[in-house]
Design a protein around this motif. Structure first.
Motif, PDB file in Angstrom:
ATOM      1  N   THR A   1       0.835  -1.190   0.000  1.00  0.00           N
ATOM      2  CA  THR A   1       0.000   0.000   0.000  1.00  0.00           C
ATOM      3  C   THR A   1       0.877   1.250   0.000  1.00  0.00           C
ATOM      4  O   THR A   1       2.074   1.187   0.280  1.00  0.00           O
ATOM      5  CB  THR A   1      -0.909   0.033   1.236  1.00  0.00           C
ATOM      6  OG1 THR A   1      -0.088   0.121   2.414  1.00  0.00           O
ATOM      7  CG2 THR A   1      -1.756  -1.230   1.317  1.00  0.00           C
ATOM      8  N   LYS A   2       0.274   2.390  -0.292  1.00  0.00           N
ATOM      9  CA  LYS A   2       1.029   3.639  -0.317  1.00  0.00           C
ATOM     10  C   LYS A   2       1.654   3.929   1.042  1.00  0.00           C
ATOM     11  O   LYS A   2       2.795   4.390   1.131  1.00  0.00           O
ATOM     12  CB  LYS A   2       0.113   4.790  -0.738  1.00  0.00           C
ATOM     13  CG  LYS A   2      -0.299   4.750  -2.205  1.00  0.00           C
ATOM     14  CD  LYS A   2      -1.150   5.954  -2.570  1.00  0.00           C
ATOM     15  CE  LYS A   2      -1.536   5.921  -4.050  1.00  0.00           C
ATOM     16  NZ  LYS A   2      -2.395   7.086  -4.413  1.00  0.00           N
ATOM     17  N   GLY A   3       0.893   3.669   2.113  1.00  0.00           N
ATOM     18  CA  GLY A   3       1.406   3.914   3.456  1.00  0.00           C
ATOM     19  C   GLY A   3       2.587   3.024   3.791  1.00  0.00           C
ATOM     20  O   GLY A   3       3.572   3.470   4.386  1.00  0.00           O
ATOM     21  N   THR A   4       2.493   1.754   3.381  1.00  0.00           N
ATOM     22  CA  THR A   4       3.581   0.812   3.642  1.00  0.00           C
ATOM     23  C   THR A   4       4.814   1.186   2.834  1.00  0.00           C
ATOM     24  O   THR A   4       5.945   1.129   3.339  1.00  0.00           O
ATOM     25  CB  THR A   4       3.145  -0.625   3.294  1.00  0.00           C
ATOM     26  OG1 THR A   4       1.981  -0.954   4.058  1.00  0.00           O
ATOM     27  CG2 THR A   4       4.244  -1.623   3.618  1.00  0.00           C
ATOM     28  N   ILE A   5       4.614   1.574   1.591  1.00  0.00           N
ATOM     29  CA  ILE A   5       5.734   1.992   0.746  1.00  0.00           C
ATOM     30  C   ILE A   5       6.434   3.200   1.366  1.00  0.00           C
ATOM     31  O   ILE A   5       7.669   3.293   1.360  1.00  0.00           O
ATOM     32  CB  ILE A   5       5.244   2.328  -0.675  1.00  0.00           C
ATOM     33  CG1 ILE A   5       4.798   1.049  -1.395  1.00  0.00           C
ATOM     34  CG2 ILE A   5       6.343   3.031  -1.486  1.00  0.00           C
ATOM     35  CD1 ILE A   5       4.153   1.293  -2.732  1.00  0.00           C
ATOM     36  N   LYS A   6       5.648   4.118   1.911  1.00  0.00           N
ATOM     37  CA  LYS A   6       6.221   5.313   2.546  1.00  0.00           C
ATOM     38  C   LYS A   6       7.128   4.925   3.705  1.00  0.00           C
ATOM     39  O   LYS A   6       8.218   5.484   3.881  1.00  0.00           O
ATOM     40  CB  LYS A   6       5.091   6.223   3.030  1.00  0.00           C
ATOM     41  CG  LYS A   6       5.578   7.529   3.636  1.00  0.00           C
ATOM     42  CD  LYS A   6       4.404   8.403   4.059  1.00  0.00           C
ATOM     43  CE  LYS A   6       4.887   9.707   4.682  1.00  0.00           C
ATOM     44  NZ  LYS A   6       3.747  10.568   5.106  1.00  0.00           N
ATOM     45  N   THR A   7       6.699   3.923   4.500  1.00  0.00           N
ATOM     46  CA  THR A   7       7.499   3.470   5.637  1.00  0.00           C
ATOM     47  C   THR A   7       8.778   2.788   5.156  1.00  0.00           C
ATOM     48  O   THR A   7       9.865   3.026   5.698  1.00  0.00           O
ATOM     49  CB  THR A   7       6.693   2.491   6.504  1.00  0.00           C
ATOM     50  OG1 THR A   7       5.459   3.112   6.887  1.00  0.00           O
ATOM     51  CG2 THR A   7       7.458   2.125   7.768  1.00  0.00           C
ATOM     52  N   TYR A   8       8.650   1.934   4.133  1.00  0.00           N
ATOM     53  CA  TYR A   8       9.832   1.274   3.567  1.00  0.00           C
ATOM     54  C   TYR A   8      10.803   2.310   2.986  1.00  0.00           C
ATOM     55  O   TYR A   8      12.018   2.191   3.131  1.00  0.00           O
ATOM     56  CB  TYR A   8       9.432   0.297   2.465  1.00  0.00           C
ATOM     57  CG  TYR A   8       9.097  -1.088   2.960  1.00  0.00           C
ATOM     58  CD1 TYR A   8      10.093  -1.954   3.406  1.00  0.00           C
ATOM     59  CD2 TYR A   8       7.786  -1.545   2.973  1.00  0.00           C
ATOM     60  CE1 TYR A   8       9.795  -3.229   3.851  1.00  0.00           C
ATOM     61  CE2 TYR A   8       7.467  -2.820   3.409  1.00  0.00           C
ATOM     62  CZ  TYR A   8       8.479  -3.657   3.850  1.00  0.00           C
ATOM     63  OH  TYR A   8       8.171  -4.921   4.291  1.00  0.00           O
ATOM     64  N   ARG A   9      10.238   3.306   2.309  1.00  0.00           N
ATOM     65  CA  ARG A   9      11.075   4.338   1.690  1.00  0.00           C
ATOM     66  C   ARG A   9      11.851   5.100   2.757  1.00  0.00           C
ATOM     67  O   ARG A   9      13.024   5.457   2.556  1.00  0.00           O
ATOM     68  CB  ARG A   9      10.184   5.285   0.890  1.00  0.00           C
ATOM     69  CG  ARG A   9      10.915   6.405   0.152  1.00  0.00           C
ATOM     70  CD  ARG A   9      11.819   5.895  -0.919  1.00  0.00           C
ATOM     71  NE  ARG A   9      11.116   5.198  -1.985  1.00  0.00           N
ATOM     72  CZ  ARG A   9      11.744   4.636  -3.014  1.00  0.00           C
ATOM     73  NH1 ARG A   9      13.067   4.673  -3.090  1.00  0.00           N
ATOM     74  NH2 ARG A   9      11.051   4.007  -3.942  1.00  0.00           N
ATOM     75  N   SER A  10      11.222   5.340   3.893  1.00  0.00           N
ATOM     76  CA  SER A  10      11.907   5.990   5.010  1.00  0.00           C
ATOM     77  C   SER A  10      13.068   5.129   5.486  1.00  0.00           C
ATOM     78  O   SER A  10      14.163   5.630   5.768  1.00  0.00           O
ATOM     79  CB  SER A  10      10.920   6.227   6.154  1.00  0.00           C
ATOM     80  OG  SER A  10      11.555   6.831   7.256  1.00  0.00           O
TER      81      SER A  10
END
Length: 426
Positions: A140-149
């Protein structure tokens, strides 16, 4: 006559081969399909094709090519047997059969020669477009954001050490300790550092299962996710009542207030709640009761949630319709103002570890309220009301009691009073 696809192990991969046998003619011919995979776990021996969903790029297309190849070969053999075609001609046809097919890469281009950063980048791109073989869902977009961090933090660490490259095998005990120290010196909270470590462990785990590396240090006990319990705020039934009783003439604030209240009495994650607002006909009636019925984005679980009097009042006020969709950032921005106007201003003490030190913040409660507070309020208030945990979890969608209890914010003395009322102590 028998045909089959099978794997043949090489030094660093498994090639997908095709075999033809004819016991009557004593013929056994083999050829390579031209495709190879890094991990045998991606292959289904019974179906003789790639498992779906798969970490292998274009797996479905490859399966189609293999299926079409079998069909073409069978048609060829019908003619070949009648014409008594030679064994050499059959072998030649088999060799040409896959050379004619469109090439589809089954490997991450030279991924075994790449760095951990390269794989991390590939992981984010690939699983944002393809289902994970473990969760059967895209990121999901939220999960991708966390991984990207997490990727950004890892790159910062590598740059700080002046490293030209960083491989999977560099992830050992020394790295773990140095990385934790690096993140701590950046004054990140303990839970944030834990999240960064958790995402890195996931990346290492996927790559390990795909046979890209053989370093299992990330599985050891020392390579653990840091965590600490934080006393996040929740709003009591009385405080939610104050919010509900507010007179708000601004339509935007009124809309945000209603969204927050629905979340507080349904336990929906903000992503599911906002998704609900985008759709119509999400309310159904059975035996005189009204419910929301949704499929959760994060877990894919289907949940049915009874609507309480406050939610029903909101629907009645809006002529049976749900509030208008609003972005989560806008809700987070204005819900604090709404709580302040409802006089939810008592001081809340928040303690957490930052930069290796325990920091204590004393803030008015309204400043700590966000869209996620609604879900935490639902879980806590339902728990305090005496509702069985399993019934609450059936609504909230939590899969484990341990995770659920992280949402429940009840003081130990308050919990003891609740337990004391049990028949066992009477």
């Amino acid at each position: 006559m028998k045909t089959r696809f099978y794997l043949r192990k090489s030094t660093k991969s498994y090639s997908i081969n095709f075999e033809y046998r004819d016991a009557y003619l004593n013929i056994r011919l083999r050829t390579s399909t031209g495709y190879s995979i890094l991990n045998s776990k991606s292959w289904d021996d019974k179906k003789e094709q790639l498992k779906l969903p798969s970490s292998v790029p274009n797996a479905a297309e490859i399966n189609t090519i293999l299926s079409e190849a079998i069909s073409s070969f069978n048609k060829f053999m019908l003619v070949a047997r009648e014409s008594e075609v030679s064994e050499l001609s059959i072998q030649k046809f088999m060799d040409q059969l896959f050379k004619k097919k469109k090439h589809v890469s089954t490997e991450i281009d030279n991924v075994q020669k790449r760095t951990l950063i390269d794989y991390y980048e590939w992981f984010l791109k690939f699983y944002s477009e393809n289902n994970s073989p473990y969760t059967n869902k895209k990121l999901t977009k939220g999960t991708i954001k966390t991984y990207r961090s997490g990727l950004t933090r890892l790159q910062e660490y590598i740059n700080s050490k002046g490293l030209n490259k960083f491989s999977f095998h560099d992830c050992n005990r020394d790295f773990y300790n140095n990385y934790i120290r690096f993140l701590t010196e950046k004054n990140y909270s303990k839970n944030y550092i834990g999240t960064i470590i958790q995402k890195l462990k996931t990346i290492l785990g996927y790559a390990y299962d795909e046979g890209i590396h053989s370093n299992n240090e990330f599985k050891k006990q020392y390579f653990s996710k840091l965590t600490e319990e934080i006393d996040h705020v929740y709003l009591s039934i009385e405080e939610l009542g104050k919010i509900n009783s507010l007179t708000l003439t601004d339509d935007e604030l009124d809309n945000i207030r209603d969204i927050f209240l629905i979340g507080s009495f349904t336990g929906l994650r903000i992503s599911d709640l906002l998704g609900l607002l985008k759709k119509s006909n999400q309310i159904y009636v059975q035996d005189g009761y009204k419910y929301f019925s949704i499929r959760q984005q994060k877990t894919s679980n289907s949940v049915v949630i009874p609507l309480n009097s406050i939610v029903l009042e909101i629907l009645k006020k809006r002529n049976g319709k749900l509030p208008v969709y609003m972005h989560q950032n806008l809700i987070n921005q204005h819900i604090k103002c709404i709580c302040k106007r409802a006089k939810i201003t008592n001081i809340h003490v928040l303690r957490r570890t930052e930069g290796g030190n325990e920091i204590e913040y004393e803030l008015p409660k309204y400043k700590l309220v966000s869209s996620h507070t609604a879900r935490r309020s639902f879980c806590t208030n339902a728990y305090k009301s005496g509702m069985p945990i399993q019934d609450i979890m059936a609504i909230s969608g939590h899969k484990s009691e341990k995770v659920f209890m992280n949402y429940v914010k009840v003081e130990k003395t308050e919990n003891a009073k609740r337990i004391a009322k049990h028949a066992f102590f009477n």
